[in-house]
Design an enzyme around this catalytic site. Sequence first.
Site, PDB file in Angstrom:
ATOM      1  N   TYR A 123      34.074  44.312  29.038  1.00 38.46           N
ATOM      2  CA  TYR A 123      35.190  44.255  30.070  1.00 38.46           C
ATOM      3  C   TYR A 123      36.463  44.165  29.146  1.00 38.46           C
ATOM      4  CZ  TYR A 123      31.674  43.253  33.526  1.00 38.46           C
ATOM      5  OH  TYR A 123      30.517  43.379  34.306  1.00 38.46           O
ATOM      6  N   LYS A 152      29.020  38.196  28.984  1.00 38.70           N
ATOM      7  CA  LYS A 152      27.751  38.985  28.578  1.00 38.70           C
ATOM      8  C   LYS A 152      27.740  39.590  27.293  1.00 38.70           C
ATOM      9  CE  LYS A 152      27.843  40.273  33.389  1.00 38.70           C
ATOM     10  NZ  LYS A 152      29.334  40.728  33.806  1.00 38.70           N
ATOM     11  N   ASN A 208      37.329  38.017  51.054  1.00 38.14           N
ATOM     12  CA  ASN A 208      36.255  38.055  50.412  1.00 38.14           C
ATOM     13  C   ASN A 208      35.460  36.832  50.027  1.00 38.14           C
ATOM     14  OD1 ASN A 208      36.708  40.988  50.240  1.00 38.14           O
ATOM     15  ND2 ASN A 208      37.053  40.981  48.180  1.00 38.14           N
ATOM     16  N   HIS A 232      23.408  41.835  28.794  1.00 35.47           N
ATOM     17  CA  HIS A 232      23.996  42.642  29.783  1.00 35.47           C
ATOM     18  C   HIS A 232      23.231  43.740  30.298  1.00 35.47           C
ATOM     19  CE1 HIS A 232      28.414  43.920  31.035  1.00 35.47           C
ATOM     20  NE2 HIS A 232      27.550  44.446  31.980  1.00 35.47           N
ATOM     21  N   ASP A 246      33.612  36.038  36.496  1.00 37.57           N
ATOM     22  CA  ASP A 246      32.371  36.915  35.801  1.00 37.57           C
ATOM     23  C   ASP A 246      33.004  37.535  34.853  1.00 37.57           C
ATOM     24  OD1 ASP A 246      29.497  37.864  35.336  1.00 37.57           O
ATOM     25  OD2 ASP A 246      30.798  39.740  36.049  1.00 37.57           O
ATOM     26  N   SER A 281      38.723  41.742  43.316  1.00 35.88           N
ATOM     27  CA  SER A 281      39.970  42.324  44.077  1.00 35.88           C
ATOM     28  C   SER A 281      40.922  41.748  43.290  1.00 35.88           C
ATOM     29  CB  SER A 281      40.121  42.095  45.461  1.00 35.88           C
ATOM     30  OG  SER A 281      41.026  42.410  45.928  1.00 35.88           O
ATOM     31  N   ILE A 283      29.545  38.474  43.195  1.00 38.40           N
ATOM     32  CA  ILE A 283      30.861  38.545  42.542  1.00 38.40           C
ATOM     33  C   ILE A 283      31.747  39.583  42.961  1.00 38.40           C
ATOM     34  CG2 ILE A 283      30.224  36.959  40.829  1.00 38.40           C
ATOM     35  CD1 ILE A 283      29.030  39.785  39.389  1.00 38.40           C
TER      36      ILE A 283
HETATM   37  N1  LIG Z   1      26.029  43.325  34.989  1.00 41.39           N
HETATM   38  C1  LIG Z   1      26.503  44.586  35.309  1.00 41.39           C
HETATM   39  O1  LIG Z   1      25.936  45.625  34.728  1.00 41.39           O
HETATM   40  C2  LIG Z   1      27.704  44.515  36.189  1.00 41.39           C
HETATM   41  C3  LIG Z   1      27.922  46.084  36.611  1.00 41.39           C
HETATM   42  C4  LIG Z   1      29.030  46.104  37.390  1.00 41.39           C
HETATM   43  C5  LIG Z   1      29.988  45.217  37.848  1.00 41.39           C
HETATM   44  N2  LIG Z   1      29.427  44.188  37.433  1.00 41.39           N
HETATM   45  C6  LIG Z   1      30.470  42.938  37.942  1.00 41.39           C
HETATM   46  O2  LIG Z   1      30.258  42.872  39.378  1.00 41.39           O
HETATM   47  C7  LIG Z   1      31.666  42.844  39.767  1.00 41.39           C
HETATM   48  C8  LIG Z   1      32.182  43.546  41.172  1.00 41.39           C
HETATM   49  O3  LIG Z   1      31.673  44.600  40.906  1.00 41.39           O
HETATM   50  P1  LIG Z   1      32.616  45.741  41.015  1.00 41.39           P
HETATM   51  O4  LIG Z   1      33.772  45.517  40.599  1.00 41.39           O
HETATM   52  O5  LIG Z   1      31.979  47.162  40.314  1.00 41.39           O
HETATM   53  O6  LIG Z   1      32.950  46.373  42.529  1.00 41.39           O
HETATM   54  P2  LIG Z   1      32.869  45.688  43.623  1.00 41.39           P
HETATM   55  O7  LIG Z   1      33.303  44.190  43.619  1.00 41.39           O
HETATM   56  O8  LIG Z   1      32.152  46.232  44.772  1.00 41.39           O
HETATM   57  O9  LIG Z   1      34.387  46.377  44.669  1.00 41.39           O
HETATM   58  C9  LIG Z   1      35.424  46.299  43.743  1.00 41.39           C
HETATM   59  C10 LIG Z   1      36.470  47.488  44.561  1.00 41.39           C
HETATM   60  O10 LIG Z   1      36.580  47.254  45.954  1.00 41.39           O
HETATM   61  C11 LIG Z   1      37.769  46.996  46.253  1.00 41.39           C
HETATM   62  N3  LIG Z   1      37.783  45.828  47.200  1.00 41.39           N
HETATM   63  C12 LIG Z   1      37.496  44.386  46.879  1.00 41.39           C
HETATM   64  N4  LIG Z   1      37.656  43.743  48.153  1.00 41.39           N
HETATM   65  C13 LIG Z   1      38.227  44.611  48.701  1.00 41.39           C
HETATM   66  C14 LIG Z   1      38.350  44.428  50.424  1.00 41.39           C
HETATM   67  N5  LIG Z   1      38.529  43.018  50.968  1.00 41.39           N
HETATM   68  N6  LIG Z   1      38.977  45.382  51.279  1.00 41.39           N
HETATM   69  C15 LIG Z   1      38.831  46.452  50.444  1.00 41.39           C
HETATM   70  N7  LIG Z   1      38.876  46.958  49.326  1.00 41.39           N
HETATM   71  C16 LIG Z   1      38.446  45.919  48.551  1.00 41.39           C
HETATM   72  C17 LIG Z   1      38.825  46.513  45.052  1.00 41.39           C
HETATM   73  O11 LIG Z   1      40.083  47.164  45.153  1.00 41.39           O
HETATM   74  P3  LIG Z   1      41.281  46.091  44.948  1.00 41.39           P
HETATM   75  O12 LIG Z   1      40.994  45.417  43.299  1.00 41.39           O
HETATM   76  O13 LIG Z   1      42.366  46.815  44.898  1.00 41.39           O
HETATM   77  O14 LIG Z   1      41.152  44.978  45.977  1.00 41.39           O
HETATM   78  C18 LIG Z   1      37.813  47.260  44.142  1.00 41.39           C
HETATM   79  O15 LIG Z   1      38.231  48.735  43.923  1.00 41.39           O
HETATM   80  C19 LIG Z   1      32.326  43.422  38.566  1.00 41.39           C
HETATM   81  O16 LIG Z   1      33.980  43.109  38.709  1.00 41.39           O
HETATM   82  C20 LIG Z   1      31.799  42.738  37.525  1.00 41.39           C
HETATM   83  O17 LIG Z   1      32.321  41.531  37.277  1.00 41.39           O
HETATM   84  C21 LIG Z   1      28.496  43.870  36.636  1.00 41.39           C
END
Ligand SMILES: NC(=O)c1ccc[n+]([C@@H]2O[C@H](COP(=O)([O-])OP(=O)(O)OC[C@H]3O[C@@H](n4cnc5c(N)ncnc54)[C@H](OP(=O)(O)O)[C@@H]3O)[C@@H](O)[C@H]2O)c1
Length: 291
Positions: free
Chosen positions: A58, A87, A252, A120, A53, A243, A240
């Site tokens: 980004y 997006k 994950n 988006h 994704d 990490s 999604i």
């Molecule tokens: N459509 C939208 O408006 C929108 C908004 C926000 C996000 N998104 C999408 O959704 C994806 C996921 O959301 P997100 O990146 O905001 O947050 P997330 O996936 O909830 O969390 C990512 C964070 O958690 C840590 N992490 C991941 N797996 C872990 C594990 N097993 N143990 C400990 N820590 C862990 C990562 O650190 P490390 O990298 O150091 O592991 C990172 O800091 C985004 O990357 C993006 O593609 C879309």
Amino acid sequence: MGIMSDSQLQIPTITLNDGTEMPALGFGTWNLEGEDCVRAVRSAIEVGYRHIDTAAIYKNEEAVGRAVREAISAGDVTREELFITSKVWNNEQGDQEVQQAFQKSLKRLEMEFIDCMMIHWPWPQRGLYLESYEALAKIQGLGQVRSIAVANFYPELLREITEATGIAPVLNQVELHPGFSQADLREAHDEMGIVTEAWSPLGRGDLLEHELIRGIAEEVGKTPAQVILRWIVQLGCSVIPKSSSRKRQLENGDIFSFELCDEHMQAITDLDASGGRLYQSPLEFPGEVRS
Ligand SMILES: NC(=O)c1ccc[n+]([C@@H]2O[C@H](COP(=O)([O-])OP(=O)(O)OC[C@H]3O[C@@H](n4cnc5c(N)ncnc54)[C@H](OP(=O)(O)O)[C@@H]3O)[C@@H](O)[C@H]2O)c1
């Protein structure tokens, strides 16, 4: 296909309303840029992720594209085995704008097609979400995008764009995590045949310390991240997580060989009572249009 190592993840697919198969678990790339992004996406593909994704905002479509090309050259995967989503950002809403934005994404990714393109944010105050979605439908007609979708939409708008175009988005990517299970929205999606895809499933890492999640994790012998991600796929959603670490990417993705019992599922869903939305609301973001 490349040689599968013993540690490679096996991720089931979900059939979308247009007949396309999409891996239920994908790899989020927000906050990954440049070489770090290339390395992380390359690693994610190596360990078995097939759904990636990205988004124009980004600023990592070039890096994602490069990682994909490297993985294909190495024989790890074929383009057809991958499901790449991107997006259109808010400043590129509108008929011509979306068509141009899509071409720019394609160019940055250096791909011949994108598997799924999304609007988006709806930005209701701007009033261009329908025109923007119609533009995606036109691009789909030309064959450069396989599936079309949205993010951060809500039922009223989902019905409006579906009725106007005759094409229901394949998915709606929305904030969803323990404390904010989006029960009403998921029900509306089910009625419309739209997959719910969870963004920030781990609350960007903050929810991993939650006492209830930690307790369940200990009880079932899994990590807090695995419990949360399993809860989401068991609700019937796509998810999604992002990490940068190979070890956590594997952790994950390794959520398809155990199940949470009904009591644990309900206990996590019940966190809604004390939780709520953690990030921007689609009713308010990005807000009033400045003249
Ligand atoms: N459509 C939208 O408006 C929108 C908004 C926000 C996000 N998104 C999408 O959704 C994806 C996921 O959301 P997100 O990146 O905001 O947050 P997330 O996936 O909830 O969390 C990512 C964070 O958690 C840590 N992490 C991941 N797996 C872990 C594990 N097993 N143990 C400990 N820590 C862990 C990562 O650190 P490390 O990298 O150091 O592991 C990172 O800091 C985004 O990357 C993006 O593609 C879309």
